[in-house]
Design an enzyme around this catalytic site. Sequence first.
Site, PDB file in Angstrom:
ATOM      1  N   SER A 112       4.714  -0.390  -1.105  1.00 36.77           N
ATOM      2  CA  SER A 112       4.857  -1.270  -2.341  1.00 36.77           C
ATOM      3  C   SER A 112       6.555  -1.370  -2.506  1.00 36.77           C
ATOM      4  CB  SER A 112       4.369  -0.457  -3.441  1.00 36.77           C
ATOM      5  OG  SER A 112       2.997  -0.126  -3.334  1.00 36.77           O
TER       6      SER A 112
ATOM      7  N   SER B 111       0.731  -1.023  -0.039  1.00 42.86           N
ATOM      8  CA  SER B 111       0.044   0.199  -0.024  1.00 42.86           C
ATOM      9  C   SER B 111       0.972   1.092   0.101  1.00 42.86           C
ATOM     10  CB  SER B 111      -0.942   0.060   1.172  1.00 42.86           C
ATOM     11  OG  SER B 111      -1.866   1.190   1.133  1.00 42.86           O
ATOM     12  N   SER B 112       0.893   1.922  -1.003  1.00 43.70           N
ATOM     13  CA  SER B 112       1.524   3.113  -1.130  1.00 43.70           C
ATOM     14  C   SER B 112       2.838   2.841  -0.992  1.00 43.70           C
ATOM     15  CB  SER B 112       1.117   4.147  -0.037  1.00 43.70           C
ATOM     16  OG  SER B 112       1.678   5.534  -0.427  1.00 43.70           O
ATOM     17  N   LEU B 113       3.918   3.447  -0.117  1.00 42.44           N
ATOM     18  CA  LEU B 113       5.053   3.247   0.315  1.00 42.44           C
ATOM     19  C   LEU B 113       5.695   1.926   0.304  1.00 42.44           C
ATOM     20  CD1 LEU B 113       7.942   4.520   0.657  1.00 42.44           C
ATOM     21  CD2 LEU B 113       7.626   4.921   2.976  1.00 42.44           C
TER      22      LEU B 113
ATOM     23  N   HIS C 237      -0.454  10.960  -2.981  1.00 40.96           N
ATOM     24  CA  HIS C 237      -1.723  10.567  -3.733  1.00 40.96           C
ATOM     25  C   HIS C 237      -2.593  11.759  -4.083  1.00 40.96           C
ATOM     26  CE1 HIS C 237      -0.719   6.471  -2.359  1.00 40.96           C
ATOM     27  NE2 HIS C 237      -0.472   7.024  -1.095  1.00 40.96           N
TER      28      HIS C 237
END
Length: 323
Positions: A101, A97-99, A199
């Site tokens: 990743s 999720s977000s960072l 985001h």
Amino acid sequence: MMQAKTVFMFSGQGSQYYQMGKQLFDADTVFRSWMTRLDDLACKIAGRRIIDTVYSAPKSATFDDVAYTHPAIFMVGYALAQCLIARGILPDLTLGSSLGSFAAAAVAGYIDAEDALGAVLEQAASFDTSCERGGMIAIVADPSLYEEDFLKRHSALAGINFSTHFAVSAAHADLDTIEAVLRQRGITFQRLAVRYAFHSERIDLAEEQFSWSMKSIPLAKGTLPLVCCARGAVLGQVTEDYFWQVVRQPIRFREAIASLEAQGTHRYIDVGPSGTLATFVKYALSDQSASSTHATLTPYGQDLNNLARLAGDAHPRKMEQHG
């Protein structure tokens, strides 16, 4: 009945806090070894020690300096994953999720861990160099609330985590205005410990610097499927722009979990610092789901107990080398 597939879930900005993983750092040789190894690399690349900062202040202090939080979140997630793997708890898929990743892709073999940390440090530098301050607010309400003027005019929809939880990003000057309306209407919210409006278009100025740095980093086919919350789907490969899109596009966590649930039963293990994603999954699952959720690290001092419980529940499988 098919055995549940294990998903390692890695969270991003907003899940960090001072002292995260301290119990494991003190007691677990695998966790400490990886934290130290990555800390040495961060010092070599950026000239600063991450571990010293993470363990230098009380949990209650605000930890939002992206130069430290970005690498710290990656380091804790990756080290914890290696700690679980060493105990025979092996992922069938990873979810970022977000960072998160970056660590998810590294554990799944799409990028070398050292290269991933270098990219994380470069991304943090690109934000600090190029972006104005902003913030994010997590809101406990139906995401349709975002369509109302006070939100849509002053923020960007940053992500939907489950049916009654979403997040927005906004300029720093708009955060108090948004929170005042939420407070007046009795809507529960929390400002996240972040300095930038991730985001959203407010980080676009950082894209060129970061994307240029990624051109020199090799990407591989990977050894495991990778669940992408920017697309809400399972991927079999990553492209050069992947690590920008995961922090720029809205987080589609609810869709990602729905995609996995459509494929069968899963064991969702939160490999982030706070157990937030385990909570999100709990509320995203239907009442009919046979899947399970597990937090590991949390701010509440049960890290060793949680790890022991997971190891006791582990299904024996042939040990493989990941990441």
